[in-house]
Design an enzyme around this catalytic site. Sequence first.
Site, mmCIF file in Angstrom:
data_model
loop_
_atom_site.group_PDB
_atom_site.id
_atom_site.type_symbol
_atom_site.label_atom_id
_atom_site.label_comp_id
_atom_site.label_asym_id
_atom_site.label_seq_id
_atom_site.Cartn_x
_atom_site.Cartn_y
_atom_site.Cartn_z
ATOM 1 N N ASP A 43 0.788 -1.244 0.000
ATOM 2 C CA ASP A 43 0.000 0.000 0.000
ATOM 3 C C ASP A 43 0.820 1.295 0.000
ATOM 4 O O ASP A 43 1.801 1.407 0.735
ATOM 5 C CB ASP A 43 -0.869 0.089 1.269
ATOM 6 C CG ASP A 43 -1.524 -1.209 1.642
ATOM 7 O OD1 ASP A 43 -1.540 -2.131 0.828
ATOM 8 O OD2 ASP A 43 -1.998 -1.303 2.785
ATOM 9 N N SER A 104 -0.452 0.114 7.532
ATOM 10 C CA SER A 104 -0.821 1.324 6.780
ATOM 11 C C SER A 104 -1.308 2.480 7.646
ATOM 12 O O SER A 104 -1.890 2.294 8.711
ATOM 13 C CB SER A 104 -1.865 0.977 5.732
ATOM 14 O OG SER A 104 -1.199 0.335 4.679
ATOM 15 N N ASP A 164 -5.783 0.691 9.962
ATOM 16 C CA ASP A 164 -5.627 1.674 8.877
ATOM 17 C C ASP A 164 -6.386 2.976 9.188
ATOM 18 O O ASP A 164 -7.476 2.930 9.748
ATOM 19 C CB ASP A 164 -6.070 1.108 7.510
ATOM 20 C CG ASP A 164 -5.403 -0.234 7.217
ATOM 21 O OD1 ASP A 164 -4.313 -0.482 7.770
ATOM 22 O OD2 ASP A 164 -5.989 -1.038 6.468
ATOM 23 N N GLU A 224 -10.519 -2.198 4.633
ATOM 24 C CA GLU A 224 -9.140 -1.799 4.893
ATOM 25 C C GLU A 224 -8.943 -0.393 4.319
ATOM 26 O O GLU A 224 -9.650 0.034 3.410
ATOM 27 C CB GLU A 224 -8.159 -2.757 4.213
ATOM 28 C CG GLU A 224 -8.223 -4.174 4.757
ATOM 29 C CD GLU A 224 -7.124 -5.059 4.163
ATOM 30 O OE1 GLU A 224 -6.386 -5.673 4.953
ATOM 31 O OE2 GLU A 224 -7.005 -5.155 2.938
ATOM 32 N N TRP A 299 1.586 -13.140 -10.333
ATOM 33 C CA TRP A 299 2.408 -14.343 -10.235
ATOM 34 C C TRP A 299 2.173 -15.056 -8.904
ATOM 35 O O TRP A 299 1.736 -14.433 -7.938
ATOM 36 C CB TRP A 299 3.895 -13.997 -10.224
ATOM 37 C CG TRP A 299 4.545 -13.463 -11.447
ATOM 38 C CD1 TRP A 299 5.134 -12.230 -11.557
ATOM 39 C CD2 TRP A 299 4.781 -14.131 -12.688
ATOM 40 N NE1 TRP A 299 5.704 -12.090 -12.794
ATOM 41 C CE2 TRP A 299 5.503 -13.252 -13.512
ATOM 42 C CE3 TRP A 299 4.455 -15.387 -13.180
ATOM 43 C CZ2 TRP A 299 5.904 -13.579 -14.794
ATOM 44 C CZ3 TRP A 299 4.857 -15.715 -14.463
ATOM 45 C CH2 TRP A 299 5.561 -14.822 -15.256
#
Length: 502
Positions: A43, A104, A164, A224, A299
């Site tokens: 983030d 965060s 957060d 979040e 990935w």
Amino acid sequence: MTADPTASPPQFPPIDDALRARLAADVHRPRYHFLPEANWLNDPNGLIQWQGLYHLFYQYNPHGAFHGTIHWGHAVSADLVHWEHLPIGLHPTPGGPDQDGCWSGCAVDDDGVATLIYTGVRGPDQLACVARSTDDRLIAWEKYVGNPVIAAPPPDLDLVAYRDHSVWREDGVWYQVIGAGIRGVGGTALLYRSPDLLQWEYMHPVLVGDIKATDPVWTGEMWECPDLFQLDDRHVLMVAAWNDHRLHYSAYMVGEFEDLRFKPQHGGITDPGDSFYAPQTMRDDQGRRLMWGWLREDWSGDHQREAGWSGAMSLPRELFIRPDGHLGQRPVPELQMLRGIQMSDTNIVLGDEPVRWIAVDEASEIIVEIELGDATYIDLDVRCSEDDEERTRITFDRAAQTLGVDRTRASLLHAPVMPLTVGPHPLAEGETLRLQIFLDHSVIEIFGNERTAHAVRVYPARRDSLDLVAHARGGHARIVQIDMWDLDSQPQRDSLAATRVE
Ligand code: DQQ
């Protein structure tokens, strides 16, 4: 405040020459999107313009390309385009309330003192902590000795999670919302107030989501990274819709903030691509509301560790309220300073027969304006190999008024978790389709008519997957103008710009 007891710089695995060489040769590593020199990024945090410079902090793991022992990475820019890496901003303090991670949070200007409010993680606890800097470059931070500044979540709420922070000042009072989820009910943002950023009083949820509602979007079990801010004559609540089972995404709500409660009027998914998550915004000195989001990889975790890097920041996007009341996004104009060699074409009829430009640079910007004519679909294939074995297809569906991306054939190496992504893209009667597409190796960021945004990750295997191919289906359309620029910040390259195959 107390100096960080870890003041002697912690030791991290070095980014040695071999790793640097591997990263430099990695054809999937973005070149002009922001990312750390190596390792893991998630983030954006603590966005602030300080003494004229833009500061970008971000969730960072210096130990490798995986989410673990999160620190705050730090970079600074004068122009939103070129970033200088600075030393890590926040480190977990051994034995402290953030010993397992500095998660965060945001930055505010407390009468000339830059102040961070972030989530300190210790075991199961995720609690608000404060750090301050009196250093012009925001390099040195002192953590408040009384951290955490909120000892526990509100005791009478049964919460799924709580973390957060979004903080602002109004009429001399500090307010913050903390992201949370009420078990079995839905995501929420809990409002607090404070006279000094250190003593906080819980007030109430500014809004509670509905775990069962899917209209306009499903906003999950927990929110979040809530971000609540004024934009034009409205307020926006942006949340990262989180849950244990589904893919997470960012949702926005546009509405009124009255009597300290948020009343949504319009909403949707901030970016329907499956990469953009946990955005944060800031107001800059020009009064613009700028947003960055984490562009996560597609990935496997093992592949990311092996690659030695993971995650990139989206381009900075300017937000505004559209005439239809929804959130609009466009890339900041500063990005134009990256433009190098240009290729332009005009007045090209599109039908079933593909129109092809070869050798579009892997770091490029494409702006195309299309009159829809009587066509029902417009397809633009990017990162397309000579024989079309690999391609990523961007489609405007006129009847549905949507813009979608099909990555089923994007790579011979990698199968996307979510190969088809689609979002609303309403055009007015007679309006042209205007796409601004940023290609940056594995990142594709598409802006539609300077109002919608759609980011995806692609990992083409073939080195010749560089072509751009345009078609129209169901009738004919016309490219009014197409411009392409190499964006490699080396304007004097001796290679040619993309060329159209006649
Ligand atoms: N990332 C942080 C949390 C936040 C999540 C941890 C969102 O604070 O809830 O790295 O991606």
